[in-house]
Design a protein around this motif. Structure first.
Motif, short mmCIF file in Angstrom:
data_model
loop_
_atom_site.label_atom_id
_atom_site.label_comp_id
_atom_site.label_asym_id
_atom_site.label_seq_id
_atom_site.Cartn_x
_atom_site.Cartn_y
_atom_site.Cartn_z
N LEU A 432 0.83 -1.20 0.00
CA LEU A 432 0.00 0.00 0.00
C LEU A 432 0.86 1.26 0.00
N LEU A 433 0.75 2.03 -1.08
CA LEU A 433 1.33 3.37 -1.08
C LEU A 433 0.34 4.31 -0.41
N ALA A 434 0.62 4.65 0.84
CA ALA A 434 -0.18 5.62 1.60
C ALA A 434 0.84 6.47 2.34
N PRO A 435 1.48 7.42 1.68
CA PRO A 435 2.74 7.99 2.16
C PRO A 435 2.68 8.77 3.46
N ALA A 436 1.51 9.28 3.83
CA ALA A 436 1.37 10.12 5.03
C ALA A 436 2.15 11.42 4.90
N ALA A 437 2.54 11.77 3.69
CA ALA A 437 3.42 12.91 3.47
C ALA A 437 3.21 13.45 2.06
N ALA A 438 3.58 14.71 1.89
CA ALA A 438 3.51 15.32 0.56
C ALA A 438 4.61 14.75 -0.34
N SER A 439 4.48 15.02 -1.62
CA SER A 439 5.29 14.35 -2.64
C SER A 439 6.43 15.18 -3.21
N MET A 440 6.47 16.48 -2.90
CA MET A 440 7.29 17.38 -3.71
C MET A 440 8.79 17.28 -3.48
N ASP A 441 9.22 16.38 -2.58
CA ASP A 441 10.65 16.15 -2.45
C ASP A 441 11.17 15.28 -3.59
N MET A 442 10.30 14.43 -4.15
CA MET A 442 10.72 13.50 -5.21
C MET A 442 9.89 13.61 -6.48
N PHE A 443 8.69 14.19 -6.38
CA PHE A 443 7.76 14.21 -7.50
C PHE A 443 7.12 15.60 -7.60
N ARG A 444 6.59 15.89 -8.78
CA ARG A 444 5.97 17.21 -8.95
C ARG A 444 4.66 17.31 -8.20
N ASP A 445 3.97 16.17 -7.97
CA ASP A 445 2.72 16.18 -7.21
C ASP A 445 2.36 14.74 -6.86
N TYR A 446 1.26 14.59 -6.10
CA TYR A 446 0.88 13.24 -5.66
C TYR A 446 0.48 12.35 -6.83
N ALA A 447 -0.05 12.94 -7.90
CA ALA A 447 -0.45 12.14 -9.06
C ALA A 447 0.77 11.52 -9.74
N ALA A 448 1.84 12.30 -9.89
CA ALA A 448 3.06 11.75 -10.49
C ALA A 448 3.63 10.65 -9.60
N ARG A 449 3.56 10.84 -8.29
CA ARG A 449 4.03 9.79 -7.37
C ARG A 449 3.20 8.52 -7.54
N GLY A 450 1.87 8.67 -7.61
CA GLY A 450 1.02 7.50 -7.80
C GLY A 450 1.26 6.80 -9.11
N ASP A 451 1.46 7.58 -10.17
CA ASP A 451 1.74 6.99 -11.48
C ASP A 451 3.04 6.19 -11.44
N ALA A 452 4.06 6.74 -10.76
CA ALA A 452 5.34 6.04 -10.66
C ALA A 452 5.18 4.75 -9.87
N PHE A 453 4.37 4.78 -8.81
CA PHE A 453 4.13 3.57 -8.03
C PHE A 453 3.40 2.53 -8.87
N ALA A 454 2.39 2.95 -9.61
CA ALA A 454 1.63 2.00 -10.43
C ALA A 454 2.53 1.34 -11.47
N ALA A 455 3.39 2.13 -12.11
CA ALA A 455 4.31 1.56 -13.11
C ALA A 455 5.29 0.60 -12.46
N ALA A 456 5.81 0.97 -11.29
CA ALA A 456 6.75 0.11 -10.59
C ALA A 456 6.07 -1.17 -10.12
N ALA A 457 4.85 -1.04 -9.62
CA ALA A 457 4.11 -2.22 -9.16
C ALA A 457 3.88 -3.20 -10.30
N ARG A 458 3.51 -2.69 -11.45
CA ARG A 458 3.29 -3.59 -12.59
C ARG A 458 4.58 -4.26 -13.02
N THR A 459 5.68 -3.54 -12.94
CA THR A 459 6.98 -4.12 -13.28
C THR A 459 7.36 -5.23 -12.31
N VAL A 460 7.23 -4.94 -11.02
CA VAL A 460 7.66 -5.89 -10.00
C VAL A 460 6.69 -7.06 -9.88
N ALA A 461 5.41 -6.81 -10.01
CA ALA A 461 4.42 -7.88 -9.86
C ALA A 461 4.62 -8.97 -10.88
#
Length: 481
Positions: A432-461
């Motif tokens: 579960l990606l539920a960061p409890a934190a804002a995203s702007m240290d690594m991503f432009r926004d929470y949507a970009a962070r979620g997209d990156a997680f989805a892509a990584a999850a599909r790769t790893v799964a």
């Protein structure tokens, strides 16, 4: 009435809302100067007849109003300069509130505002409210912090506005008084911006100054704000059985005991997203709609029509008995706690910018469901320390990220996190990606962070084996417990 042709307005911020503010002010004949520290944003103004400046610390001579994007703190250099020059500084919602009375913008008179705020669930509730109002045949639109600037909703002529308001927007909106407003919940968030929990709560409470104040009774802080609200009518909502003047849940149904006789509104099974947070959001949306006079049938039809938005608990991959869920919108501990509560066994992917918030309560409340945790982002050490202190039996892997000042879409960092999570997950678990934190240290926004997680999850799964973990993860991680 304001004679806008005699006004010189400084618009601070040239992104989407700023551009909409510029356009409505030009339509009204005002003289406009736009300030933005990013020259690329100023370029988006195109051929608009405005003055432009990158100076975000002073108020140009002759300016008699500043309309600011919500990100400017009240102690920012621009705000201090406006105060020193005795120039009022307001946000776009405040400007929209004024313009509702202007026949050049709203020839049929001001629309009715039904407003939503809270630490968590604002967008979901506003989306539900819009769907209910549409089911009732209202000329409505969701606007505000949800994306569409309120001034654009005014110019389009909508008569009932489902308005999402952040604490930042409310801070800059001293006279906004929605017909009905709801505070869903209140927990530590944006304390770096507001300075204290009291100031944060006071900003949220501004939504409760209209005719009907709605508050979440299952949340102690929200219930206290409702009790103190100056609105003539108070309506509470609870996931328990409602008393008189409340909405609640009885025998699998949303029930209204606030607006007339006790009446069933909808089936809990029709609420999406399912679970306690979604049910609370649906009750709040129903309360605002009922305050406006919407029928029970429209509440039911509207809730059935709602589909959860992206990055709000979406299943993005599943393999080897392990489910991967993107709740990147859980940008504070309160939201992360609600997300964790929906899953019995979790490998928690958390971290980012905590903004002064404390994750201790989240860890204590949900340590029994944690199969492991992966921490990333600038404040990952804070999350890891809370886990070591209050859940020492939970394995924690640190994958780094967010340590410099570079804000970019760190897909490699999220891939490291996904691979680390796969080593901890077992069949039946949820990563579960539920960061409890804002995203702007690594991503432009929470949507970009979620997209990156989805892509990584599909790769790893694709590499998940029969025991729910990759056999040879190609990432080095630092165990913190």
């Amino acid at each position: 009435m304001v004679e806008w042709s005699a006004r010189h307005v400084l618009v601070a911020g040239a992104r989407r809302t700023g551009l909409s503010v510029v356009d409505v002010l030009l339509h009204l004949g005002a003289r406009v100067t736009v300030a933005d520290g990013d020259p690329a944003q100023l370029d988006t103004l195109g051929e608009r007849p405005v003055a432009r400046t990158q100076d975000m610390t002073t108020v140009p001579a002759g300016v008699d109003l500043v309309v600011t994007s919500p990100g400017f703190r009240t102690d920012s250099p621009l705000a201090l300069a406006a105060r020193a020059a005795s120039v009022p500084m307001v946000g776009e919602p405040e400007l929209a509130w004024w313009l509702g009375e202007d026949p050049a913008v709203c020839p049929d008179g001001p629309p009715r505002w039904l407003a939503v705020t809270g630490t968590n669930g604002k967008t979901t509730t506003t989306t539900m409210l819009e769907a209910i109002l549409r089911a009732a045949g209202e000329d409505t639109v969701a606007c505000g912090n949800i994306g569409l600037p309120i001034v654009d909703a005014l110019r389009a002529g909508h008569r009932v506005l489902a308005v999402e308001l952040s604490s930042f927007q409310l801070e800059w909106s001293p006279s906004v008084r929605p017909f009905a407003g709801a505070v869903l919940n209140l927990a530590e968030d944006h304390l770096d911006w507001h300075g204290s929990m009291a100031a944060y709560g006071a900003a949220k409470a501004r939504v409760l100054r209209g005719e009907v104040a709605v508050g979440g009774l299952d949340d102690r802080e929200a219930a206290a704000l409702l009790l103190a609200a100056p609105a003539p009518r108070h309506v509470g909502f609870t996931r328990g059985e409602p008393s008189h003047g409340e909405l609640g849940i009885v025998d699998g149904h949303l029930v209204d005991r606030a607006f007339g006789d006790r009446v069933r509104l909808a089936e809990v099974a029709d609420v999406a997203p399912p679970g306690p947070p979604g049910e609370a959001n649906a009750l709040a949306a129903a309360a605002l709609a009922r305050a406006h006079g919407v029928s029970p049938e429209a509440v039911a039809a509207g809730l059935r029509a709602v589909a959860p938005g992206p990055h709000r608990g979406a299943v993005v991959a599943e393999a080897g008995g392990v489910r991967w869920v993107d709740d990147s919108k859980a940008t504070n501990p309160h939201a992360a706690a609600a997300s964790l509560a929906a899953h019995p066994g979790v490998v928690w992917v958390a971290g980012g910018l905590l903004k002064g918030a404390d994750v201790t309560d989240v860890v204590v409340a949900h340590r029994g469901r944690l199969a492991g945790a992966v921490v990333l982002g600038r404040d990952r050490a804070v999350v890891a320390a809370a886990l070591r202190r209050h859940a020492p039996e939970v394995p924690v892997l640190d994958v780094g990220g967010g340590d410099d000042d570079r804000v970019s879409d760190d897909e490699d960092g999220m891939l490291r996190a996904a691979r680390a999570a796969a080593t901890l997950a077992r069949p039946g678990d949820t990563v579960l990606l539920a960061p409890a934190a804002a995203s702007m240290d690594m991503f432009r926004d929470y949507a970009a962070r979620g997209d990156a997680f989805a892509a990584a999850a599909r790769t790893v799964a694709g590499g998940v084996g029969p025991h729910g973990a990759t056999t040879t993860p190609d990432v080095e991680t630092s165990p913190t417990s």
